[in-house]
Design a protein around this motif. Structure first.
Motif, PDB file in Angstrom:
ATOM      1  N   PHE A   1       6.376   4.761   0.354  1.00 30.33           N
ATOM      2  CA  PHE A   1       5.086   5.279  -0.088  1.00 30.33           C
ATOM      3  C   PHE A   1       5.280   6.592  -0.856  1.00 30.33           C
ATOM      4  CE2 PHE A   1       0.503   5.508   1.699  1.00 30.33           C
ATOM      5  CZ  PHE A   1       0.026   5.582   0.415  1.00 30.33           C
ATOM      6  N   THR A   2       6.111   7.486  -0.295  1.00 30.74           N
ATOM      7  CA  THR A   2       6.356   8.756  -0.966  1.00 30.74           C
ATOM      8  C   THR A   2       7.039   8.539  -2.305  1.00 30.74           C
ATOM      9  OG1 THR A   2       6.724   9.607   1.231  1.00 30.74           O
ATOM     10  CG2 THR A   2       7.219  11.077  -0.573  1.00 30.74           C
ATOM     11  N   GLU A   3       8.034   7.644  -2.313  1.00 26.54           N
ATOM     12  CA  GLU A   3       8.771   7.395  -3.553  1.00 26.54           C
ATOM     13  C   GLU A   3       7.836   6.837  -4.623  1.00 26.54           C
ATOM     14  OE1 GLU A   3      12.110   8.009  -3.997  1.00 26.54           O
ATOM     15  OE2 GLU A   3      11.829   7.437  -6.085  1.00 26.54           O
TER      16      GLU A   3
ATOM     17  N   PHE B   1      13.251   0.610  -0.488  1.00 18.91           N
ATOM     18  CA  PHE B   1      12.947   1.231   0.809  1.00 18.91           C
ATOM     19  C   PHE B   1      12.100   0.301   1.668  1.00 18.91           C
ATOM     20  CE2 PHE B   1      13.589   5.441  -1.416  1.00 18.91           C
ATOM     21  CZ  PHE B   1      14.772   5.689  -0.763  1.00 18.91           C
ATOM     22  N   ILE B   2      11.225  -0.506   1.021  1.00 21.37           N
ATOM     23  CA  ILE B   2      10.403  -1.435   1.806  1.00 21.37           C
ATOM     24  C   ILE B   2      11.282  -2.485   2.450  1.00 21.37           C
ATOM     25  CG2 ILE B   2       8.645  -3.235   1.632  1.00 21.37           C
ATOM     26  CD1 ILE B   2       7.204  -1.536  -0.353  1.00 21.37           C
ATOM     27  N   THR B   3      12.312  -2.970   1.719  1.00 22.32           N
ATOM     28  CA  THR B   3      13.196  -3.957   2.333  1.00 22.32           C
ATOM     29  C   THR B   3      13.984  -3.361   3.487  1.00 22.32           C
ATOM     30  OG1 THR B   3      15.016  -3.468   0.835  1.00 22.32           O
ATOM     31  CG2 THR B   3      13.490  -5.185   0.161  1.00 22.32           C
ATOM     32  N   LEU B   4      14.133  -2.022   3.498  1.00 22.78           N
ATOM     33  CA  LEU B   4      14.813  -1.364   4.621  1.00 22.78           C
ATOM     34  C   LEU B   4      13.816  -0.978   5.721  1.00 22.78           C
ATOM     35  CD1 LEU B   4      17.207   1.003   2.670  1.00 22.78           C
ATOM     36  CD2 LEU B   4      17.871  -0.945   4.037  1.00 22.78           C
TER      37      LEU B   4
ATOM     38  N   LEU C   1      10.111   3.087  -8.930  1.00 20.61           N
ATOM     39  CA  LEU C   1       9.314   1.996  -8.359  1.00 20.61           C
ATOM     40  C   LEU C   1      10.221   0.960  -7.698  1.00 20.61           C
ATOM     41  CD1 LEU C   1       6.284   1.934  -8.468  1.00 20.61           C
ATOM     42  CD2 LEU C   1       6.425   0.268 -10.286  1.00 20.61           C
ATOM     43  N   VAL C   2      11.344   0.617  -8.367  1.00 18.53           N
ATOM     44  CA  VAL C   2      12.279  -0.341  -7.776  1.00 18.53           C
ATOM     45  C   VAL C   2      12.917   0.263  -6.522  1.00 18.53           C
ATOM     46  CG1 VAL C   2      14.309  -1.743  -8.196  1.00 18.53           C
ATOM     47  CG2 VAL C   2      12.695  -1.376 -10.015  1.00 18.53           C
TER      48      VAL C   2
END
Lengths: 142, 193
Positions: free
Chosen positions: B56-58, B46-49, B40-41
């Protein structure tokens, strides 16, 4: 089957919205984040939640395992079939251009079908794996 | 800029804390839940990138369904991991050296999002222009995944399919198999006689 009424009622309420969200992610993947892999997992999670709360028997009544295995294979066949359809319409494997009236609409149709195939395979593999894990235990015990 | 730094530092600290807790724990269920939290972290990272599709996949695969599958498979494991006593100096040293080499190499990487870096010069401009003109889809990730790299995604789907079938075959009820093979053996024996 779980005896806790809160769990059972919440599962029944949440089941349809989870599948609706999965379908949104599946068919909105062209415009926003999402696609076959994520949508397949989300749809599978709805069925897995149902199986966890109501037990394997009711879960299999809701989604029989022979249909599960059929759809599992159908996803890959849809993907490959879209590729072979492009060959028959006169272009390379998985070139979606000849599927529609214009190349752009062909690409739209091809991507939608291909993502649908991915979603079908992924969701059914996840459901089948979970059911196999659960029933392996009961098979060992009996 | 500074807020981005704070967010990244926070996420890295949480990740490190989870990793250390994972090393320390010996209970299987805690390991599964901590792995889920780690995913989750990673999704937040990935969102910050700006990689929303990967995040979403992660979140759905790494933190969601794999945790459920781990929990379902956990029933066949012993509740606690056995304490292994051994010399852990050399593994720790090799991990530290490898990490140091990776950090040292990361200084030579081009800045994130720099247009002149090689990765953005090769096929990416074609994909970005072609996704709008040839395919007509706003989400470039989908157009790359399903159209430009359709072969790869086909392979991925077949890998998922094959893995699922293999696990199903392995986990099939043993009684059924033995009955089937027994009847087959009987038939063979009958033919031979």
């Amino acid at each position: 089957m779980h005896k806790n009424p809160i769990l059972r009622v919440c599962t029944k309420i949440l089941f349809a919205p989870i599948i609706l969200f999965g379908l949104y992610v599946q068919f909105h993947g062209d415009f926003g984040p999402g696609g076959g892999f994520q949508a397949g997992v989300i749809v599978a999670s709805a069925f897995i939640l149902y199986t966890i709360v109501f037990g394997l028997e009711k879960g299999k009544k809701l989604f029989p395992s022979n249909i599960n295995l059929l759809l599992l294979a159908l996803g890959g066949i849809i993907y490959g079939g879209v590729g072979i359809a492009s060959i028959f319409l006169g272009e390379e494997f998985l070139s979606y251009n000849p599927l529609g009236s214009t190349p752009q609409s062909g690409q739209h149709i091809g991507i939608l079908l291909v993502e649908f195939g991915v979603g079908l395979t992924v969701s059914n593999v996840m459901i089948a794996l979970f059911n196999a894990f659960i029933s392996f235990k009961s098979g060992k015990a009996s | 800029m500074i807020s981005e730094l704070i967010i990244n530092a926070f996420l890295v600290t949480v990740m490190l804390a989870i990793a250390i807790a994972l090393l320390k724990t010996r209970t299987v269920i805690f390991t599964v839940i901590l792995t889920s939290a780690y995913s989750l972290v990673a999704a937040l990272m990935f969102i910050t990138l700006d990689a929303v599709d990967v995040a979403f996949t992660e979140a759905s695969v790494g933190a969601g369904i794999s945790t459920v599958l781990f929990l379902a498979a956990m029933a066949y494991l012993p509740k606690k991991e056995e304490e292994t006593i051994g010399n852990q100096f050399i593994p720790a040293l090799s991990c530290i050296i490898l990490g140091a080499i990776l950090i040292w190499c990361s200084y030579d990487l081009p800045q994130i999002g720099l247009v002149s870096s090689p990765i953005h010069q090769h096929v990416a401009p074609d994909y970005i222009l072609g996704s709008r003109n040839d395919i007509g889809i706003p989400n470039i990730v989908t157009s790359v995944l399903a159209s430009y790299r359709g072969y790869d995604t086909f392979g991925e789907t077949i890998v998922v399919f094959t893995a699922g079938i293999a696990v199903l075959v392995l986990l099939q009820n043993k009684k059924k198999i033995s009955k089937d093979t027994k009847s087959k053996i009987k038939k063979k024996v009958g033919r031979n006689a």
